[in-house]
Each structure stands twice: as structure tokens, then as C-alpha cells.
Design a protein around this motif. Structure first.
Motif, PDB file in Angstrom:
ATOM      1  N   TYR A   1       0.807  -1.227  -0.087  1.00 37.77           N
ATOM      2  CA  TYR A   1       0.043   0.055   0.157  1.00 37.77           C
ATOM      3  C   TYR A   1       0.925   1.438  -0.093  1.00 37.77           C
ATOM      4  CZ  TYR A   1      -3.296  -3.302   1.727  1.00 37.77           C
ATOM      5  OH  TYR A   1      -4.374  -4.923   1.694  1.00 37.77           O
ATOM      6  N   VAL A   2       1.874   1.022   0.845  1.00 41.78           N
ATOM      7  CA  VAL A   2       2.711   2.361   0.846  1.00 41.78           C
ATOM      8  C   VAL A   2       3.454   2.497  -0.388  1.00 41.78           C
ATOM      9  CG1 VAL A   2       4.944   3.306   1.956  1.00 41.78           C
ATOM     10  CG2 VAL A   2       3.094   2.166   3.318  1.00 41.78           C
ATOM     11  N   GLY A   3       3.867   1.381  -0.743  1.00 39.60           N
ATOM     12  CA  GLY A   3       4.584   1.479  -2.276  1.00 39.60           C
ATOM     13  C   GLY A   3       3.817   2.112  -3.429  1.00 39.60           C
ATOM     14  N   LEU A   4       2.483   1.591  -3.312  1.00 35.74           N
ATOM     15  CA  LEU A   4       1.474   2.228  -4.494  1.00 35.74           C
ATOM     16  C   LEU A   4       1.543   3.783  -4.323  1.00 35.74           C
ATOM     17  CD1 LEU A   4      -0.466   1.474  -6.487  1.00 35.74           C
ATOM     18  CD2 LEU A   4      -2.157   1.149  -4.612  1.00 35.74           C
ATOM     19  N   LEU A   5       1.164   4.263  -2.804  1.00 32.28           N
ATOM     20  CA  LEU A   5       1.003   5.589  -2.767  1.00 32.28           C
ATOM     21  C   LEU A   5       2.524   6.560  -3.081  1.00 32.28           C
ATOM     22  CD1 LEU A   5      -0.983   5.571   0.779  1.00 32.28           C
ATOM     23  CD2 LEU A   5      -1.736   6.579  -1.515  1.00 32.28           C
ATOM     24  N   ALA A   6       3.481   5.983  -2.820  1.00 33.04           N
ATOM     25  CA  ALA A   6       4.943   6.426  -2.964  1.00 33.04           C
ATOM     26  C   ALA A   6       4.928   6.553  -4.548  1.00 33.04           C
ATOM     27  CB  ALA A   6       5.967   5.804  -2.295  1.00 33.04           C
ATOM     28  N   GLY A   7       4.576   5.739  -5.090  1.00 37.35           N
ATOM     29  CA  GLY A   7       4.875   5.415  -6.336  1.00 37.35           C
ATOM     30  C   GLY A   7       3.683   6.541  -7.346  1.00 37.35           C
ATOM     31  N   LEU A   8       2.449   6.658  -6.698  1.00 34.40           N
ATOM     32  CA  LEU A   8       1.595   7.659  -7.322  1.00 34.40           C
ATOM     33  C   LEU A   8       1.841   9.220  -6.795  1.00 34.40           C
ATOM     34  CD1 LEU A   8      -1.550   5.332  -6.910  1.00 34.40           C
ATOM     35  CD2 LEU A   8      -0.060   5.869  -9.019  1.00 34.40           C
ATOM     36  N   ILE A   9       2.525   9.463  -5.806  1.00 33.15           N
ATOM     37  CA  ILE A   9       2.397  10.795  -5.249  1.00 33.15           C
ATOM     38  C   ILE A   9       3.721  11.341  -5.654  1.00 33.15           C
ATOM     39  CG2 ILE A   9       2.399  12.108  -3.015  1.00 33.15           C
ATOM     40  CD1 ILE A   9       0.829  10.221  -1.682  1.00 33.15           C
ATOM     41  N   ARG A  10       3.625  12.775  -5.909  1.00 34.54           N
ATOM     42  CA  ARG A  10       5.106  13.399  -6.256  1.00 34.54           C
ATOM     43  C   ARG A  10       5.571  13.880  -4.885  1.00 34.54           C
ATOM     44  NH1 ARG A  10       6.422  13.602 -11.115  1.00 34.54           N
ATOM     45  NH2 ARG A  10       4.945  13.835 -12.737  1.00 34.54           N
ATOM     46  N   LYS A  11       6.955  14.040  -5.280  1.00 34.03           N
ATOM     47  CA  LYS A  11       8.017  14.180  -4.071  1.00 34.03           C
ATOM     48  C   LYS A  11       7.451  15.514  -3.267  1.00 34.03           C
ATOM     49  CE  LYS A  11      12.825  14.401  -3.258  1.00 34.03           C
ATOM     50  NZ  LYS A  11      12.685  13.398  -2.331  1.00 34.03           N
ATOM     51  N   GLY A  12       7.453  15.370  -2.068  1.00 33.22           N
ATOM     52  CA  GLY A  12       7.162  16.284  -1.127  1.00 33.22           C
ATOM     53  C   GLY A  12       7.249  15.363   0.152  1.00 33.22           C
ATOM     54  N   LYS A  13       6.790  16.247   1.414  1.00 28.40           N
ATOM     55  CA  LYS A  13       6.941  15.388   2.649  1.00 28.40           C
ATOM     56  C   LYS A  13       6.147  14.234   2.939  1.00 28.40           C
ATOM     57  CE  LYS A  13       7.520  19.516   5.228  1.00 28.40           C
ATOM     58  NZ  LYS A  13       7.300  20.426   6.462  1.00 28.40           N
ATOM     59  N   VAL A  14       4.908  14.016   2.365  1.00 31.80           N
ATOM     60  CA  VAL A  14       4.163  12.648   2.263  1.00 31.80           C
ATOM     61  C   VAL A  14       5.025  11.569   1.543  1.00 31.80           C
ATOM     62  CG1 VAL A  14       2.035  11.345   1.589  1.00 31.80           C
ATOM     63  CG2 VAL A  14       2.145  13.714   2.655  1.00 31.80           C
ATOM     64  N   HIS A  15       5.606  11.843   0.245  1.00 35.43           N
ATOM     65  CA  HIS A  15       6.401  10.955  -0.550  1.00 35.43           C
ATOM     66  C   HIS A  15       7.518  10.698   0.089  1.00 35.43           C
ATOM     67  CE1 HIS A  15       8.108   8.890  -4.144  1.00 35.43           C
ATOM     68  NE2 HIS A  15       8.994   9.698  -4.010  1.00 35.43           N
ATOM     69  N   ASP A  16       8.206  11.621   0.879  1.00 35.12           N
ATOM     70  CA  ASP A  16       9.435  11.267   1.285  1.00 35.12           C
ATOM     71  C   ASP A  16       9.414  10.382   2.584  1.00 35.12           C
ATOM     72  OD1 ASP A  16      10.889  12.787  -0.366  1.00 35.12           O
ATOM     73  OD2 ASP A  16      10.873  14.495   0.891  1.00 35.12           O
ATOM     74  N   ALA A  17       8.155  10.715   3.460  1.00 31.17           N
ATOM     75  CA  ALA A  17       7.781   9.718   4.395  1.00 31.17           C
ATOM     76  C   ALA A  17       7.686   8.293   4.060  1.00 31.17           C
ATOM     77  CB  ALA A  17       6.912  10.407   5.292  1.00 31.17           C
ATOM     78  N   LEU A  18       6.965   8.175   2.944  1.00 30.12           N
ATOM     79  CA  LEU A  18       6.547   6.850   2.225  1.00 30.12           C
ATOM     80  C   LEU A  18       7.765   6.153   1.987  1.00 30.12           C
ATOM     81  CD1 LEU A  18       3.413   7.876   0.252  1.00 30.12           C
ATOM     82  CD2 LEU A  18       3.233   6.813   2.483  1.00 30.12           C
ATOM     83  N   CYS A  19       8.429   6.806   1.344  1.00 27.98           N
ATOM     84  CA  CYS A  19       9.909   6.070   0.954  1.00 27.98           C
ATOM     85  C   CYS A  19      10.590   5.981   2.135  1.00 27.98           C
ATOM     86  CB  CYS A  19      10.640   7.094  -0.141  1.00 27.98           C
ATOM     87  SG  CYS A  19       9.912   7.122  -1.534  1.00 27.98           S
ATOM     88  N   ALA A  20      10.927   6.733   2.951  1.00 23.79           N
ATOM     89  CA  ALA A  20      11.524   6.483   4.325  1.00 23.79           C
ATOM     90  C   ALA A  20      11.179   5.212   4.933  1.00 23.79           C
ATOM     91  CB  ALA A  20      11.456   7.814   5.296  1.00 23.79           C
ATOM     92  N   TYR A  21       9.654   5.221   4.966  1.00 17.71           N
ATOM     93  CA  TYR A  21       9.108   3.785   5.706  1.00 17.71           C
ATOM     94  C   TYR A  21       9.731   2.574   4.765  1.00 17.71           C
ATOM     95  CZ  TYR A  21       5.368   0.369   7.227  1.00 17.71           C
ATOM     96  OH  TYR A  21       4.949  -0.436   7.500  1.00 17.71           O
ATOM     97  N   LEU A  22       9.557   2.710   3.343  1.00 15.08           N
ATOM     98  CA  LEU A  22       9.846   1.449   2.673  1.00 15.08           C
ATOM     99  C   LEU A  22      11.316   1.230   2.819  1.00 15.08           C
ATOM    100  CD1 LEU A  22       8.050   2.402  -0.681  1.00 15.08           C
ATOM    101  CD2 LEU A  22       7.373   0.631   1.028  1.00 15.08           C
ATOM    102  N   ALA A  23      12.145   2.275   3.108  1.00 14.11           N
ATOM    103  CA  ALA A  23      13.691   2.040   3.521  1.00 14.11           C
ATOM    104  C   ALA A  23      14.081   1.850   4.655  1.00 14.11           C
ATOM    105  CB  ALA A  23      14.525   3.342   2.896  1.00 14.11           C
ATOM    106  N   SER A  24      12.969   1.852   5.638  1.00 10.53           N
ATOM    107  CA  SER A  24      13.523   1.501   7.123  1.00 10.53           C
ATOM    108  C   SER A  24      12.683   0.162   7.516  1.00 10.53           C
ATOM    109  CB  SER A  24      13.446   2.814   7.803  1.00 10.53           C
ATOM    110  OG  SER A  24      12.003   3.102   7.809  1.00 10.53           O
ATOM    111  N   PHE A  25      11.574   0.727   7.971  1.00  6.76           N
ATOM    112  CA  PHE A  25      10.820  -0.361   8.693  1.00  6.76           C
ATOM    113  C   PHE A  25      10.334  -1.479   7.727  1.00  6.76           C
ATOM    114  CE2 PHE A  25       9.607   3.284  11.292  1.00  6.76           C
ATOM    115  CZ  PHE A  25       9.512   2.693  12.570  1.00  6.76           C
ATOM    116  N   ALA A  26      10.017  -1.484   6.432  1.00  4.13           N
ATOM    117  CA  ALA A  26       9.799  -2.312   5.638  1.00  4.13           C
ATOM    118  C   ALA A  26      11.039  -3.258   5.020  1.00  4.13           C
ATOM    119  CB  ALA A  26       9.045  -1.837   4.106  1.00  4.13           C
ATOM    120  N   VAL A  27      12.270  -2.675   4.884  1.00  5.42           N
ATOM    121  CA  VAL A  27      13.326  -3.307   4.792  1.00  5.42           C
ATOM    122  C   VAL A  27      13.712  -4.192   6.022  1.00  5.42           C
ATOM    123  CG1 VAL A  27      15.072  -1.731   5.393  1.00  5.42           C
ATOM    124  CG2 VAL A  27      15.612  -3.272   3.260  1.00  5.42           C
ATOM    125  N   PHE A  28      13.370  -3.584   6.900  1.00  4.87           N
ATOM    126  CA  PHE A  28      13.809  -4.494   8.206  1.00  4.87           C
ATOM    127  C   PHE A  28      12.988  -5.613   8.361  1.00  4.87           C
ATOM    128  CE2 PHE A  28      12.670  -5.466  12.555  1.00  4.87           C
ATOM    129  CZ  PHE A  28      13.940  -5.853  13.112  1.00  4.87           C
TER     130      PHE A  28
END
Length: 189
Positions: free
Chosen positions: A81-108
Motif C-alpha cells: 500500500y505504501v509503495g503504491l502511494l509512494a509511486g503515485l504521489i509526487r515528491k514532497g513531505k508525504v512522498h518522502d515519509a512513504l519512501c523512508a518507511y519503505l527504506a527502514s521499517f519495511a526493509v527491516f
């Protein structure tokens, strides 16, 4: 765990990084969004397959019984779900937070399951492939986001990801309560 199937998918997860990281060190926003969106769509399609596989029985004709324990809103399903949103939303605070989640919590979470899969393997090979692609993609996308320089390896990354995690936990708690109170489970877990 640690059989040829498990080790093969662990290797595939790391090998998938090679084509993704053969581009310039810092990836463009459009490229990152395409990679994350494509991965999310693949994982969602495989999740739909899993839900169908778990819900239908063909032993005495075709019967349907939804398996609530497999409802796709668990910690390891949130990256789709987060990846879907991150792929659809342009760069900004929300996009950055989603990508941060994918690179931290999800990768863990993905790494934990890929290193020690515990009880994710069952007797259905299609489900085993689905779970390895799902968890392997969590590891791969997280490493891609770090390796490409799109997400920085700094403590602020975790801080950016916490609100996404908190929203996911809140949604899960709300879903648990609403579904339980509604009686829709019919005695199932």
C-alpha cells in the motif's frame, strides 16, 4: 528455512538490485516512482492471488470461505500500500515519509523474513513464491532506495518513517476493532 528454495529467493532478492542500481548514483524522482509503483503492483497482484487461493476450496465442488487470518493488512503487507502511494504521489513531505518507511521499517521486516522465514512456507508452491517475492521486494526496494541515494542513511529517515508506521498501526487497530464488533468474522480469528 535454509533449503534451496529459500536460499534461491534470498539470492534473487539481492540480484534484483543489480539492474536497479546500474543507473546514475542519484536516481530521478520519476525513475524511483516507476520502480516503486511497478513493484507495488506486482506485489498487489500476487496478494490477490494469495487471497483467492486461501479463500476457495475445490475438494467438494467450489466453495468460498474467506480466511480472515490472512487479511492483507499485516506489517508485511503495508509496503504494497505504501509503495503504491509512494509511486503515485509526487515528491514532497508525504512522498518522502512513504519512501523512508519503505527504506527502514519495511526493509527491516523484509530482511528479517528473508533471513529467517520461520513459518511462511506452506505446501502450496504458488504461495511460497508469493511470500518470497513479497518479502524479497521489501528488502530489495529498501536497499534500492538507500543504494541509489534517494533515501539518505541518517537518523532522520527513521523519524520521517514513524508517522507512516503510526498511521498503519492506527488503521490496523481500528480495523481490528470494527471487524470484531461487527461480527463479520463469524467466530474466526
Amino acid at each position: 528455512a535454509f533449503g534451496w528454495f529459500h536460499l534461491l529467493w534470498l539470492a534473487i532478492s539481492f540480484l534484483a538490485l543489480i539492474p536497479m542500481l546500474r543507473f546514475p548514483k542519484v536516481q530521478s524522482e520519476d525513475h524511483v516512482r516507476r520502480v516503486v509503483l511497478t513493484t507495488a503492483i506486482i506485489v498487489i497482484v500476487l496478494e490477490i492471488y494469495k487471497q483467492i487461493n486461501y479463500s476457495f476450496s475445490y475438494e467438494n465442488g467450489i466453495t468460498f470461505d474467506y480466511q480472515w487470518y490472512a487479511f492483507p493488512f499485516q506489517f508485511c503487507s503495508t509496503p504494497m500500500y505504501v509503495g503504491l502511494l509512494a509511486g503515485l504521489i509526487r515528491k514532497g513531505k508525504v512522498h518522502d515519509a512513504l519512501c523512508a518507511y519503505l527504506a527502514s521499517f519495511a526493509v527491516f521486516a523484509g530482511t528479517a523474513v528473508m533471513i529467517y522465514p520461520g513459518d511462511v512456507f506452506i505446501e502450496t508452491i504458488g504461495i511460497n513464491i508469493q511470500t518470497m517475492i513479497c518479502h524479497g521486494s521489501m528488502l530489495t526496494i529498501g536497499m534500492y532506495l538507500y543504494g541509489s541515494g534517494y533515501v539518505k542513511t541518517e537518523h532522520k529517515t527513521i523519524l520521517r518513517a514513524i508517522p507512516v508506521f503510526a498511521v498503519a498501526v492506527g488503521m490496523a487497530a481500528l480495523l481490528n476493532e470494527v471487524v470484531y464488533k461487527s461480527g463479520i468474522l463469524g467466530g474466526e480469528t
